[in-house]
Design a protein around this motif. Structure first.
Motif, PDB file in Angstrom:
ATOM      1  N   GLN A   1     -42.873  34.672  -8.096  1.00  0.00           N
ATOM      2  CA  GLN A   1     -43.756  33.725  -8.785  1.00  0.00           C
ATOM      3  C   GLN A   1     -43.034  32.422  -9.143  1.00  0.00           C
ATOM      4  N   GLY A   2     -41.822  32.228  -8.623  1.00  0.00           N
ATOM      5  CA  GLY A   2     -41.130  30.972  -8.851  1.00  0.00           C
ATOM      6  C   GLY A   2     -39.828  31.128  -9.613  1.00  0.00           C
ATOM      7  N   ALA A   3     -39.141  29.996  -9.781  1.00  0.00           N
ATOM      8  CA  ALA A   3     -37.781  30.003 -10.333  1.00  0.00           C
ATOM      9  C   ALA A   3     -37.729  30.499 -11.769  1.00  0.00           C
ATOM     10  N   CYS A   4     -38.597  29.985 -12.630  1.00  0.00           N
ATOM     11  CA  CYS A   4     -38.541  30.383 -14.047  1.00  0.00           C
ATOM     12  C   CYS A   4     -38.939  31.843 -14.227  1.00  0.00           C
ATOM     13  N   TRP A   5     -39.904  32.303 -13.434  1.00  0.00           N
ATOM     14  CA  TRP A   5     -40.283  33.708 -13.441  1.00  0.00           C
ATOM     15  C   TRP A   5     -39.080  34.572 -13.070  1.00  0.00           C
ATOM     16  N   ALA A   6     -38.330  34.150 -12.063  1.00  0.00           N
ATOM     17  CA  ALA A   6     -37.150  34.903 -11.633  1.00  0.00           C
ATOM     18  C   ALA A   6     -36.054  34.867 -12.694  1.00  0.00           C
ATOM     19  N   ARG A   7     -35.867  33.727 -13.337  1.00  0.00           N
ATOM     20  CA  ARG A   7     -34.857  33.650 -14.402  1.00  0.00           C
ATOM     21  C   ARG A   7     -35.270  34.542 -15.580  1.00  0.00           C
ATOM     22  N   HIS A   8     -36.563  34.635 -15.842  1.00  0.00           N
ATOM     23  CA  HIS A   8     -37.051  35.547 -16.869  1.00  0.00           C
ATOM     24  C   HIS A   8     -36.663  36.989 -16.513  1.00  0.00           C
ATOM     25  N   LYS A   9     -36.741  37.326 -15.224  1.00  0.00           N
ATOM     26  CA  LYS A   9     -36.352  38.666 -14.774  1.00  0.00           C
ATOM     27  C   LYS A   9     -34.866  38.920 -15.030  1.00  0.00           C
ATOM     28  N   THR A  10     -34.026  37.913 -14.811  1.00  0.00           N
ATOM     29  CA  THR A  10     -32.591  38.106 -15.079  1.00  0.00           C
ATOM     30  C   THR A  10     -32.343  38.255 -16.577  1.00  0.00           C
ATOM     31  N   ASN A  11     -33.110  37.551 -17.405  1.00  0.00           N
ATOM     32  CA  ASN A  11     -32.995  37.717 -18.862  1.00  0.00           C
ATOM     33  C   ASN A  11     -33.176  39.179 -19.257  1.00  0.00           C
ATOM     34  N   GLU A  12     -34.084  39.857 -18.588  1.00  0.00           N
ATOM     35  CA  GLU A  12     -34.411  41.244 -18.945  1.00  0.00           C
ATOM     36  C   GLU A  12     -33.265  42.211 -18.632  1.00  0.00           C
ATOM     37  N   LEU A  13     -32.282  41.753 -17.860  1.00  0.00           N
ATOM     38  CA  LEU A  13     -31.134  42.591 -17.505  1.00  0.00           C
ATOM     39  C   LEU A  13     -29.973  42.436 -18.486  1.00  0.00           C
ATOM     40  N   TYR A  14     -30.126  41.558 -19.458  1.00  0.00           N
ATOM     41  CA  TYR A  14     -29.071  41.299 -20.442  1.00  0.00           C
ATOM     42  C   TYR A  14     -28.817  42.552 -21.290  1.00  0.00           C
ATOM     43  N   ASN A  15     -27.532  42.855 -21.525  1.00  0.00           N
ATOM     44  CA  ASN A  15     -27.161  44.063 -22.266  1.00  0.00           C
ATOM     45  C   ASN A  15     -26.179  43.736 -23.389  1.00  0.00           C
ATOM     46  N   ARG A  16     -26.484  42.704 -24.138  1.00  0.00           N
ATOM     47  CA  ARG A  16     -25.717  42.321 -25.317  1.00  0.00           C
ATOM     48  C   ARG A  16     -24.278  41.912 -25.000  1.00  0.00           C
ATOM     49  N   GLU A  17     -24.054  41.345 -23.807  1.00  0.00           N
ATOM     50  CA  GLU A  17     -22.737  40.778 -23.507  1.00  0.00           C
ATOM     51  C   GLU A  17     -22.460  39.619 -24.467  1.00  0.00           C
ATOM     52  N   ASP A  18     -21.176  39.292 -24.647  1.00  0.00           N
ATOM     53  CA  ASP A  18     -20.801  38.260 -25.629  1.00  0.00           C
ATOM     54  C   ASP A  18     -21.315  36.880 -25.236  1.00  0.00           C
ATOM     55  N   PHE A  19     -21.216  36.574 -23.939  1.00  0.00           N
ATOM     56  CA  PHE A  19     -21.600  35.258 -23.453  1.00  0.00           C
ATOM     57  C   PHE A  19     -22.517  35.398 -22.244  1.00  0.00           C
ATOM     58  N   THR A  20     -23.226  34.322 -21.954  1.00  0.00           N
ATOM     59  CA  THR A  20     -24.030  34.284 -20.737  1.00  0.00           C
ATOM     60  C   THR A  20     -23.735  32.996 -19.980  1.00  0.00           C
ATOM     61  N   LEU A  21     -23.715  33.116 -18.663  1.00  0.00           N
ATOM     62  CA  LEU A  21     -23.566  31.965 -17.774  1.00  0.00           C
ATOM     63  C   LEU A  21     -24.730  31.992 -16.790  1.00  0.00           C
ATOM     64  N   GLN A  22     -25.612  31.016 -16.902  1.00  0.00           N
ATOM     65  CA  GLN A  22     -26.727  30.898 -15.957  1.00  0.00           C
ATOM     66  C   GLN A  22     -26.336  29.906 -14.870  1.00  0.00           C
ATOM     67  N   ILE A  23     -26.438  30.351 -13.607  1.00  0.00           N
ATOM     68  CA  ILE A  23     -26.099  29.488 -12.482  1.00  0.00           C
ATOM     69  C   ILE A  23     -27.154  29.638 -11.393  1.00  0.00           C
ATOM     70  N   ASP A  24     -27.074  28.773 -10.398  1.00  0.00           N
ATOM     71  CA  ASP A  24     -27.884  28.915  -9.197  1.00  0.00           C
ATOM     72  C   ASP A  24     -27.145  29.808  -8.202  1.00  0.00           C
ATOM     73  N   SER A  25     -27.786  30.100  -7.077  1.00  0.00           N
ATOM     74  CA  SER A  25     -27.201  31.028  -6.096  1.00  0.00           C
ATOM     75  C   SER A  25     -26.396  30.304  -5.023  1.00  0.00           C
ATOM     76  N   HIS A  26     -26.103  29.022  -5.244  1.00  0.00           N
ATOM     77  CA  HIS A  26     -25.301  28.238  -4.298  1.00  0.00           C
ATOM     78  C   HIS A  26     -24.274  27.435  -5.100  1.00  0.00           C
ATOM     79  N   MET A  27     -23.229  28.139  -5.544  1.00  0.00           N
ATOM     80  CA  MET A  27     -22.226  27.565  -6.436  1.00  0.00           C
ATOM     81  C   MET A  27     -20.820  27.932  -5.960  1.00  0.00           C
ATOM     82  N   ARG A  28     -19.840  27.158  -6.452  1.00  0.00           N
ATOM     83  CA  ARG A  28     -18.436  27.477  -6.264  1.00  0.00           C
ATOM     84  C   ARG A  28     -17.720  27.266  -7.606  1.00  0.00           C
TER      85      ARG A  28
END
Length: 404
Positions: free
Chosen positions: A65-92
């Motif tokens: 359903q699009g980029a923000c919908w997909a980022r919402h899906k990744t949010n749901e995988l969060y397990n109380r890690e100390d930090f979060t880094l959101q990136i795209d799938s084409h990075m170095r």
């Protein structure tokens, strides 16, 4: 060492695997990384299925359903890690990127600091020594169709010893405490345009403070002209984009059409406080001159003229030197573009050869143009003609200086 939850929304991207590998190889402590990936494709990699650090949702791309919908899906995988880094799938990544990023964040001595920027550019086929070397800020320079326009801007960050206070996030690079995900979860009904504006005002009003790194941490592959995009596959993308625009208007106080629920503003700071800090007035749709110039916030509220905008009309006959324009045997159109003093586009007209052959063939060498612009923020300064060929695509553009 603290754990970092790396969020990646990947849409039919051949760079995903290389991005993951580079992220792991360049980390000092790859064992302290966890990954939440929304993988939207036809064929799915299984390389990390047995790796406990990875949580991967595999989504047939036609169901996306699009980029923000997909980022919402990744949010749901969060397990109380100390930090979060959101990136795209084409990075170095730079060597030791995790330590560099954590140290930069710790040096700010601000538990609600968020580091974000438009990363420097890399090309997959380039050698690393040829990648860009200068960090940038996210410069808000204009309103268009009710939304701000952002661009990377150089402000000599390498001369600084500390990060630059920011007024806008870049969704392809956001690093901060994991509480970002629980406090400011992604609105799955956003689409693409307005994503970064919504995140910016929601983070700020929830009490988070934005900063641009003064050193390069990540690299991003821009343009990706040959790669599929969601809006090229989904015939309903227009409806999704319109809904996102309506929800953004509600967030910015310009509409009450939708109840945003938990995806609304925070209650730590107000939208008016953000305006006075950032120099962005969403209701009047104007940008403070300090903001346009890329000065570090907060803006100068004492000079009221910097908020003073007047709309003017440019209406003139413009002539050009036909002999200086790049020619070809199969022209499709000429893009006739007006730019301001900051080299930003004010107005564009595409002259099709099939409809205006007398212009493109040189029989007519002038045309009357009319468009509106804001003064003093915008000054019509440059007129350019950019030919497009059926076989060669974009040719060399030719510029002329003009005056308002």
């Amino acid at each position: 060492m603290p754990k970092i939850f790396v969020q990646i929304a990947a849409y039919r991207d051949p760079e995903l695997l290389s991005t993951i590998k580079h992220c792991l190889e360049r980390a000092v402590n790859p064992e302290n990384l966890t990954f939440g990936i929304a993988y939207q494709d036809e064929v799915f990699l299984d390389l990390y299925d047995s790796d406990p650090r990875f949580k991967i949702i595999k989504i047939p791309y036609k169901d996306s359903q699009g980029a923000c919908w997909a980022r919402h899906k990744t949010n749901e995988l969060y397990n109380r890690e100390d930090f979060t880094l959101q990136i795209d799938s084409h990075m170095r990544f730079i060597p030791n990127w995790d330590h560099a990023l954590l140290q930069m964040w710790k040096d700010l001595k601000d538990p609600k600091a968020v580091l974000t920027s438009y990363p420097a550019q890399y090309e997959p086929q380039q050698e690393e020594k040829d990648w860009k070397t200068e960090p940038h800020i996210c410069n808000v320079h204009n309103f268009k169709d009710g939304q701000t326009e952002q661009r990377p801007k150089s402000v000599n960050l390498l001369k600084r010893d500390t990060p630059f206070q920011a007024i806008h996030v870049a969704a392809g690079f956001i690093f901060g405490p994991g509480s970002i995900i629980t406090d400011v979860p992604y609105d799955p009904e956003f689409y693409f345009l307005g994503e970064e504006t919504a995140l910016t005002v929601r983070l700020y009003t929830h009490g988070y403070n934005l900063f641009h790194p003064h050193r390069i941490i990540l690299y991003h592959h821009y343009e990706r002209k040959e790669q599929p995009k969601h809006w090229s596959d989904d015939k309903e993308w227009g409806k999704k984009s319109n809904l996102a625009k309506e929800r953004l208007d509600c967030l910015l106080g310009r509409s009450t059409k939708h109840d945003l629920g938990k995806y609304t503003l925070g209650n730590v700071r107000t939208l008016e406080e953000f305006q006075n800090y950032s120099g962005i007035d969403y209701k009047r749709k104007i940008v403070h001159l300090d903001t346009i110039e890329g000065k570090e916030p907060p803006v100068d509220l004492t000079d009221t003229k910097k908020w003073s905008y007047e709309m003017k009309t440019y209406k003139k006959i413009v002539q050009w030197n036909y002999d200086k324009i790049d020619k070809c045997e199969d022209p499709r159109f000429w893009a006739m573009i007006f730019k301001d003093q900051n080299d930003q586009e004010l107005h564009r007209v595409d002259i099709l050869h099939k409809d205006n052959s007398e212009i493109i063939d040189g029989k007519v060498r002038e045309k009357e143009f009319e468009f509106k612009y804001y003064t003093p923020a915008q000054i019509p300064s440059t007129f350019l003609i950019w030919p497009y060929s059926e076989s060669k695509q974009w040719l060399t553009n030719t510029k002329w200086q003009i005056c308002a």
